[in-house]
Every structure is written in structure tokens, then in C-alpha cells.
Design a protein around this motif. Structure first.
Motif, mmCIF file in Angstrom:
data_model
loop_
_atom_site.group_PDB
_atom_site.id
_atom_site.type_symbol
_atom_site.label_atom_id
_atom_site.label_comp_id
_atom_site.label_asym_id
_atom_site.label_seq_id
_atom_site.Cartn_x
_atom_site.Cartn_y
_atom_site.Cartn_z
ATOM 1 N N TYR A 258 0.837 -1.208 0.000
ATOM 2 C CA TYR A 258 0.000 0.000 0.000
ATOM 3 C C TYR A 258 0.871 1.258 0.000
ATOM 4 C CZ TYR A 258 -3.349 3.539 1.454
ATOM 5 O OH TYR A 258 -4.127 4.668 1.513
ATOM 6 N N ASN A 259 1.843 1.291 0.884
ATOM 7 C CA ASN A 259 2.706 2.470 1.006
ATOM 8 C C ASN A 259 3.519 2.713 -0.266
ATOM 9 O OD1 ASN A 259 1.884 3.080 3.621
ATOM 10 N ND2 ASN A 259 3.441 1.759 4.550
ATOM 11 N N SER A 262 1.161 4.136 -2.881
ATOM 12 C CA SER A 262 0.765 5.469 -2.432
ATOM 13 C C SER A 262 1.888 6.485 -2.654
ATOM 14 C CB SER A 262 0.386 5.427 -0.953
ATOM 15 O OG SER A 262 -0.011 6.704 -0.498
ATOM 16 N N ASP A 263 3.123 6.088 -2.386
ATOM 17 C CA ASP A 263 4.274 6.984 -2.562
ATOM 18 C C ASP A 263 4.453 7.405 -4.016
ATOM 19 O OD1 ASP A 263 4.812 6.868 0.122
ATOM 20 O OD2 ASP A 263 6.422 5.389 -0.054
ATOM 21 N N TRP A 265 2.019 7.600 -6.266
ATOM 22 C CA TRP A 265 0.744 7.969 -6.862
ATOM 23 C C TRP A 265 0.802 9.218 -7.761
ATOM 24 C CZ3 TRP A 265 -3.232 5.437 -8.209
ATOM 25 C CH2 TRP A 265 -4.349 6.126 -8.693
ATOM 26 N N GLU A 285 -5.511 2.330 -8.574
ATOM 27 C CA GLU A 285 -6.442 2.894 -7.606
ATOM 28 C C GLU A 285 -7.197 1.784 -6.886
ATOM 29 O OE1 GLU A 285 -8.982 7.018 -7.756
ATOM 30 O OE2 GLU A 285 -9.087 5.653 -9.455
ATOM 31 N N LEU A 288 -4.999 0.138 -4.272
ATOM 32 C CA LEU A 288 -4.897 0.951 -3.058
ATOM 33 C C LEU A 288 -6.117 0.758 -2.162
ATOM 34 C CD1 LEU A 288 -3.403 4.414 -4.125
ATOM 35 C CD2 LEU A 288 -2.400 2.726 -2.591
#
Length: 321
Positions: A258-259, A262-263, A265, A285, A288
Motif C-alpha cells: 500500500y505504502n 501510495s508513494d 501515486w 487505484e 490501493l
């Protein structure tokens, strides 16, 4: 291969009165023919390919591209003329020879691009070839060469990063294997490089080679990257799907995945926003959301279990001995 930039002079397609005769068109075609046939590709020859765009062939490259555009102007004039001319069929055959040469040059320059430190010069020549082919009605061939060459380059780059073709059965075996953490670590290391280097570099190349043709630019980027990008996000997507009943040993795996997404994105959003390749962004998306929901569900259930145990403990301690 050393490469140098080329400057061409685009011949106007509007012919003056002195150029409006068939004999003038014949002269133009004959001049173009000398240059084009000189660089005709012999499919039966086994000799080493020598690029027109080599540093020692700057003049020849300029003459060749100008000859192609002169030929295209002559064809445009002859095809719009009510009087049929045998020169048109001659020009069409010459154009086929010229386009075959440019296809080969385009392919070779794309192969050399990754090893060429003078990227600006290489891109400039790629753009000249692409614009000449598109201008002459060979956009389909130009797109095809780009896709075949660059897609294999992208796939190879991802392979060297450790990205595999992820299948449901493959991931299912990983989950139960003791080396799951190793597979996750490989993906986590490869992911930012794939996004920030492999795909970003490809976007840069497409944007500059096809700067005059936005639709083709987006199509070529989609053709070369979409399959690899979708496969990249298949890994976390299948991890979530297979590990529906999250255990504590996969909690941190999902948090790391996830991280990582996200980083990256902002870059993902920038690269994959166009409609033709938006399915990649949608999959990212979705990953996530699924990863976040899975972790939150686990933490909620864990909290409820701990509260339940605390209540039982308190109740037990309150019971009179």
C-alpha cells in the motif's frame, strides 16, 4: 553508433506556374530517385546495415529526407491533376522504397536509443523520421515499428527488474511458500524504478518523437507500456484477492504494498491519466482501495478481539472466589 542531428527543408506542396507541368514533376521525381535508390534496402543482402543517420552521413540523411518530401509533393500534385501520368506510379514505387528504408532507420535508432548518451540528438532524428513517414501517409507503419521495438524494450527492462508474468496460480503458491517475503521484496524494489525510470522515460520519448501528433503520441505510449504496467499491478491485486482472510504474517506485506503504491501515486496519475491507458490508473487505484480496506478490516477485527478478551478478563476477575 554515433548519431548527429539532421536539418531538413520542407518543400512546399503548392507548385508555382513553372512547376505545374508534368515534365517538371518528372525532373523532381528523377532527382529524388537517384538519392532514394542509392539507399534502397536489399532484402537478400547479408551486409552490415549502415545508417544514413551515422555522423559521417549527415549530408546524405538531409538529401534523403528532402528527396522523400519532394517526392511526396510531386505525388500530391500528380494525384490532384485530372490528367493521368505514368510518373505517379513511378513515384509511388519510389515512395515504397523510401518508406522501407525509413522503417529500418526508425527501428535501428529506437534500438540504439537506450545505449546512446546523446539522447537529444537521437530523439531529434527519430522525430524527423516519424514526421516524414506520417506526412507521407505511413503513420500505421511508423506506429507498428515503434510498438514492436519499444514494447520489447519495456518488457525486457521489467524482466531484469525481477517482474514476472503474475498469474493467480503463481501467486497462490507464493503465499504458502516460505520465501513470500523475498518475492515481495523484489516487487517493492522494482516498483519505483519501473514507474519513475522505465515508464517515465518511455513517456518522455513518446512526447518528443510524436510532439506534433498528440493522438499518435498517446497511442504509442499505450502500445508500449500498457501490458507491462497492468501486469505490474497484478501482483498486489492478487495478493489481496488470495489473502482474503488476512493473517498477521501478511499484514505488513499489505501495508508495504500500500505504502509503495501510495508513494508513487503522483507519478502514476501523471503517466496513466489519458483515456487510452487509464485502465492502468484504475487498477492502481483499485489496489490501493483493496489493500487499505484489507488492513483496516484486520485491525478492526483485532481490536474487537482484544476488547472481547479484556471484557472476559474483567468479568472473570469480578467473579467472587
Amino acid at each position: 553508433m554515433a548519431i548527429t542531428t539532421i536539418t531538413i527543408t520542407i518543400t512546399s506542396t503548392t507548385m508555382s506556374s513553372s512547376c505545374s507541368s508534368d515534365s517538371m514533376m518528372e525532373d523532381n521525381i528523377q532527382r529524388a530517385e537517384k538519392i532514394i535508390r542509392k539507399w534502397k534496402i536489399d532484402s537478400h543482402s547479408h551486409s552490415t546495415f549502415v545508417s544514413i543517420f551515422h555522423k559521417n552521413n549527415t549530408t546524405e540523411a538531409t538529401l534523403f529526407l528532402n528527396s522523400v518530401l519532394t517526392l511526396q509533393s510531386a505525388m500530391h500534385f500528380l494525384s490532384s491533376n485530372e490528367k493521368k501520368s505514368s510518373n505517379l506510379s513511378i513515384a509511388q514505387r519510389l515512395m515504397q522504397i523510401a518508406m522501407k528504408r525509413l522503417e529500418k532507420e526508425f527501428h535501428q535508432l529506437l534500438l540504439d536509443y537506450i545505449h546512446n548518451r546523446q539522447h537529444f540528438i537521437s530523439i531529434s532524428n527519430l522525430r524527423l523520421i516519424a514526421e516524414a513517414m506520417i506526412r507521407c501517409g505511413y503513420a500505421k507503419e511508423c506506429i507498428s515499428v515503434y510498438k514492436i521495438t519499444r514494447k520489447s524494450t519495456i518488457d525486457e527492462a521489467l524482466y531484469h527488474l525481477g517482474i514476472q508474468q503474475y498469474k493467480h496460480s503463481h501467486i497462490k503458491k507464493m503465499i504458502t511458500a516460505p520465501d513470500l517475503q523475498n518475492h515481495v521484496k523484489i516487487w517493492l524494489n522494482a516498483f519505483p524504478i519501473a514507474i519513475k525510470t522505465v515508464f517515465r522515460e518511455e513517456k518522455f520519448l513518446c512526447d518528443h518523437v510524436y510532439s506534433s501528433y498528440p493522438a499518435i503520441r498517446n497511442l504509442c505510449f499505450t502500445n508500449s507500456t500498457k501490458e507491462g504496467a497492468l501486469n505490474l499491478f497484478t501482483f498486489p491485486d492478487l495478493i489481496v484477492a488470495i489473502c482474503k482472510r488476512l493473517k498477521s504474517d501478511t499484514l505488513f506485506v499489505k501495508m508495504d504494498l500500500y505504502n509503495s503504491i501510495s508513494d508513487q501515486w503522483p507519478e502514476i496519475d501523471s503517466l496513466f491519466s489519458h483515456e487510452s491507458i487509464s485502465s492502468v490508473k484504475l487498477q492502481a487505484e483499485s489496489c490501493l482501495h483493496k489493500l487499505g480496506d484489507s488492513v483496516r478490516t484486520f485491525l478492526t477485527e483485532l481490536d474487537e478481539q482484544m476488547r472481547g478478551k479484556m471484557k472476559k478478563s474483567i468479568a472473570y476477575n469480578l467473579v467472587p472466589a
